[in-house]
Write an enzyme that holds these catalytic residues in place. Sequence first.
Site, PDB file in Angstrom:
ATOM      1  N   TRP A  13       0.855  -1.190   0.000  1.00 19.23           N
ATOM      2  CA  TRP A  13       0.000   0.000   0.000  1.00 19.23           C
ATOM      3  C   TRP A  13       0.884   1.230   0.000  1.00 19.23           C
ATOM      4  O   TRP A  13       1.933   1.251   0.649  1.00 19.23           O
ATOM      5  CB  TRP A  13      -0.902   0.011   1.229  1.00 19.23           C
ATOM      6  CG  TRP A  13      -2.052  -0.956   1.147  1.00 19.23           C
ATOM      7  CD1 TRP A  13      -2.095  -2.121   0.442  1.00 19.23           C
ATOM      8  CD2 TRP A  13      -3.294  -0.832   1.810  1.00 19.23           C
ATOM      9  NE1 TRP A  13      -3.302  -2.731   0.625  1.00 19.23           N
ATOM     10  CE2 TRP A  13      -4.067  -1.970   1.473  1.00 19.23           C
ATOM     11  CE3 TRP A  13      -3.844   0.104   2.665  1.00 19.23           C
ATOM     12  CZ2 TRP A  13      -5.349  -2.175   1.953  1.00 19.23           C
ATOM     13  CZ3 TRP A  13      -5.117  -0.099   3.136  1.00 19.23           C
ATOM     14  CH2 TRP A  13      -5.861  -1.230   2.776  1.00 19.23           C
ATOM     15  N   GLU A  48       0.195  -7.204   7.827  1.00 14.26           N
ATOM     16  CA  GLU A  48       0.792  -8.486   7.463  1.00 14.26           C
ATOM     17  C   GLU A  48       2.286  -8.550   7.788  1.00 14.26           C
ATOM     18  O   GLU A  48       2.894  -9.623   7.747  1.00 14.26           O
ATOM     19  CB  GLU A  48       0.574  -8.779   5.980  1.00 14.26           C
ATOM     20  CG  GLU A  48      -0.861  -9.104   5.621  1.00 14.26           C
ATOM     21  CD  GLU A  48      -1.759  -7.880   5.462  1.00 14.26           C
ATOM     22  OE1 GLU A  48      -2.986  -8.053   5.516  1.00 14.26           O
ATOM     23  OE2 GLU A  48      -1.247  -6.755   5.277  1.00 14.26           O
ATOM     24  N   ARG A  78      -9.476   3.802  12.376  1.00 12.82           N
ATOM     25  CA  ARG A  78      -8.577   4.385  13.376  1.00 12.82           C
ATOM     26  C   ARG A  78      -7.149   3.963  13.106  1.00 12.82           C
ATOM     27  O   ARG A  78      -6.677   2.923  13.563  1.00 12.82           O
ATOM     28  CB  ARG A  78      -9.026   3.952  14.769  1.00 12.82           C
ATOM     29  CG  ARG A  78     -10.392   4.480  15.199  1.00 12.82           C
ATOM     30  CD  ARG A  78     -10.385   5.996  15.452  1.00 12.82           C
ATOM     31  NE  ARG A  78      -9.411   6.396  16.422  1.00 12.82           N
ATOM     32  CZ  ARG A  78      -9.623   6.499  17.735  1.00 12.82           C
ATOM     33  NH1 ARG A  78     -10.793   6.237  18.232  1.00 12.82           N
ATOM     34  NH2 ARG A  78      -8.652   6.868  18.534  1.00 12.82           N
TER      35      ARG A  78
END
Length: 153
Positions: A13, A48, A78
Amino acid sequence: MSSATVGLVKATWHADAVDAFAISCSSELKSANQQIEVNTYSVPGVVEIPLFTKKLIQSQTVDIVVVVGLIADHGVYRHDFVASTVMDATMKLQMETGVPIIYGILTPQEFMSEGRAEFFNEHFIKKGKEAAMSVLTTLDNERLLAGLHKQTG
């Protein structure tokens, strides 16, 4: 100078920033005039990282691990809970295994603001270089401690 293997575990990401860190860190280590092998591994996201890192350490193929990712506040969940959970799990793993982990999972403020992508790309390059220096220092410290152990053992 003895050789060392570094496992660089990166989340996919926010790949532009994370890859800038990983490339910078790896390049800096490879140019350090030491026998350092850097193996890079990708995982989907930061949550992960701890489990993959645990399994990587259990494989006994690394002397030290660098973890890198980005936890951004998108206003959807959050992010502080995620950051705390990942940090706690990673530090617990380091203490349980005795394998050093250099922590490069960053939680920038205002990541989604206009013009911030370029800023964070440069920032992650700098942080990658700093992580490489931390790896070198930690490896030196590990060798020092191993020598002290031999003297007293």
